[in-house]
Design a protein around this motif. Sequence first.
Motif: not given
Length: 243
Positions: A176-185
Amino acid sequence: MHFTSERHLDDGVLEREFTLGEIPGILWTPTSASPAPLILLGHPPLGLRKMYPRLVERARRAAADGFAAATIELPGSGDRPRWAAVEQARADLRRAMEAGEPVGDRIIDALVLPLVEKAVPEWRAALDALLSLPEIGGPVGYSGGVISIGIRLAVVEPRISAAVLFTGSLVPAAMFEEARRVTIPLHVLLQWDDEGNERQAALNLFDAFGSEEKTLHANMGGHTGVPQFAGDAAARFFTRHLR
């Protein structure tokens, strides 16, 4: 990358099996558009042979839209060596589900995190090899498979421009922490009545994604009831972002 076989499918798509060291894989390329944008086809850890009918159907659709598609065998799947610890985690998962018990964080972490740690570098190595081929170009998309692998790839691999992810509830808390770093569409598919998916956990994960552009495509029905129009929507998403 060493190609071990090739054949033309009845719609003209070229299918080539390959090995990358000990890792088997398959590449599908369209007859049109060279170099073609690439979609990496993720899949569950059930083995390429078992997953082939679904993978080739997705690859044919990608080729019809002018994309190349490729996949690799996941660690511990197919004919690749088994991991004792992961096999134990799978057994623990089956036992908990058959007993109707909650699947705890210990089981989820033991099942998913080792797979992510090993599979993501392998996907990146495969991407290196695929993009060195003259018939393959960018940009690159990632589609489906184990959602935690997709999350990690979206964070660490700058060559991936967009992703279609299939929700699953077996997601370690750390992801979930890594998900917050996702920026691509992102285009995220959720089957509303998926018998193996905790809906609220999937919604919480979608909420955690840091992408400015993220779409949740929710459909009624169970895990195997994904409607055709959901695939059509995912294809349109890639056409917008990989062209």
